[in-house]
Design an enzyme around this catalytic site. Sequence first.
Site, PDB file in Angstrom:
ATOM      1  CD  GLU A 125      44.720  18.577   7.972  1.00  5.08           C
ATOM      2  OE1 GLU A 125      45.567  17.980   7.274  1.00  5.08           O
ATOM      3  OE2 GLU A 125      44.033  19.508   7.552  1.00  5.08           O
ATOM      4  CG  PHE A 143      55.915  27.329   9.018  1.00  6.97           C
ATOM      5  CD1 PHE A 143      54.573  27.599   8.771  1.00  6.97           C
ATOM      6  CD2 PHE A 143      56.617  26.564   8.098  1.00  6.97           C
ATOM      7  CE1 PHE A 143      53.940  27.114   7.626  1.00  6.97           C
ATOM      8  CE2 PHE A 143      55.992  26.075   6.955  1.00  6.97           C
ATOM      9  CZ  PHE A 143      54.652  26.355   6.723  1.00  6.97           C
ATOM     10  NE  ARG A 172      54.083  18.466   0.142  1.00  3.00           N
ATOM     11  CZ  ARG A 172      53.092  19.196   0.642  1.00  3.00           C
ATOM     12  NH1 ARG A 172      52.615  18.920   1.830  1.00  3.00           N
ATOM     13  NH2 ARG A 172      52.569  20.200  -0.036  1.00  3.00           N
TER      14      ARG A 172
HETATM   15  P1  IMP Z   1      44.358  25.935   9.312  1.00  2.00           P
HETATM   16  O1  IMP Z   1      43.185  26.019   8.382  1.00  2.00           O
HETATM   17  O2  IMP Z   1      44.880  27.296   9.664  1.00  2.00           O
HETATM   18  O3  IMP Z   1      44.094  25.108  10.543  1.00  2.00           O
HETATM   19  O4  IMP Z   1      45.549  25.325   8.495  1.00  2.00           O
HETATM   20  C1  IMP Z   1      45.730  24.005   8.307  1.00  2.00           C
HETATM   21  C2  IMP Z   1      46.703  23.749   7.177  1.00  2.00           C
HETATM   22  O5  IMP Z   1      47.715  24.758   7.084  1.00  2.00           O
HETATM   23  C3  IMP Z   1      47.445  22.471   7.436  1.00  2.00           C
HETATM   24  O6  IMP Z   1      46.741  21.364   6.960  1.00  2.00           O
HETATM   25  C4  IMP Z   1      48.758  22.717   6.719  1.00  2.00           C
HETATM   26  O7  IMP Z   1      48.636  22.358   5.372  1.00  2.00           O
HETATM   27  C5  IMP Z   1      48.981  24.210   6.840  1.00  2.00           C
HETATM   28  N1  IMP Z   1      49.884  24.543   7.965  1.00  2.00           N
HETATM   29  C6  IMP Z   1      49.557  25.146   9.119  1.00  2.00           C
HETATM   30  N2  IMP Z   1      50.620  25.287   9.940  1.00  2.00           N
HETATM   31  C7  IMP Z   1      51.661  24.743   9.280  1.00  2.00           C
HETATM   32  C8  IMP Z   1      53.057  24.550   9.600  1.00  2.00           C
HETATM   33  O8  IMP Z   1      53.564  24.901  10.683  1.00  2.00           O
HETATM   34  N3  IMP Z   1      53.797  23.938   8.655  1.00  2.00           N
HETATM   35  C9  IMP Z   1      53.309  23.516   7.456  1.00  2.00           C
HETATM   36  N4  IMP Z   1      52.012  23.654   7.126  1.00  2.00           N
HETATM   37  C10 IMP Z   1      51.199  24.266   8.018  1.00  2.00           C
HETATM   38 MG    MG Z   2      46.871  19.785   5.902  1.00  2.00          MG
END
Ligand code: IMP
Ligand code: MG
Length: 174
Positions: A97, A150, A163
Amino acid sequence: MSETVRVLLSEEEVDRRIAEIAAQISRDYEGKEIHMICVLKGGVFFTCELSKRVTVPVSMDFMSVSSYGADTKSSGVVKIVKDLDLSIQGKDVLVVEDIIDSGRTLSYLLEYLNNQGPKSLRLCTLLDKPERRVKEIHVDYTCFDIPDEFVVGYGLDYAQKYRNLPYIGVVELD
Ligand code: IMP
Ligand code: MG
């Protein structure tokens, strides 16, 4: 409103750390095969770089789940957009991930995969924001813990951009 990207982890730092984690994974899976599951789209760069450096045999599959919209806020909703192509029954599965934030996506995904009878199931992430955790999950391999900011690059996007950056940066809105 425009954005700039400040470097948080340089390309060299990221590459060095991935090589270390790949060496650790290669030792831990000695004599076994790893079935890597890349979580699209963010995990794709990390999966490539990691798998190139792992010395045990690797097979791969890809999944896509959505938990975020086009902005930086979590919706809390997890949906499988693309399912696995291959069975994971009896396999040593390593989920790869990009980032763990609230943990909602992975908590859902790990349970979903566990129900399909893998021999083992481990989780490897490039980045972790431990402060943001809402759902507790066990992470087996983490390249970097980062602060609650972020980030983009190395597969991670902001509204589908950045990306392709070869480093990890923080988006600053100005
Ligand atoms: P979670 O379910 O909140 O743990 O979110 C996971 C997903 O959110 C990751 O696989 C990313 O796709 C997205 N995400 C979370 N934080 C960031 C960030 O700081 N930058 C870009 N994508 C993020
Ligand atoms: Mg992801």
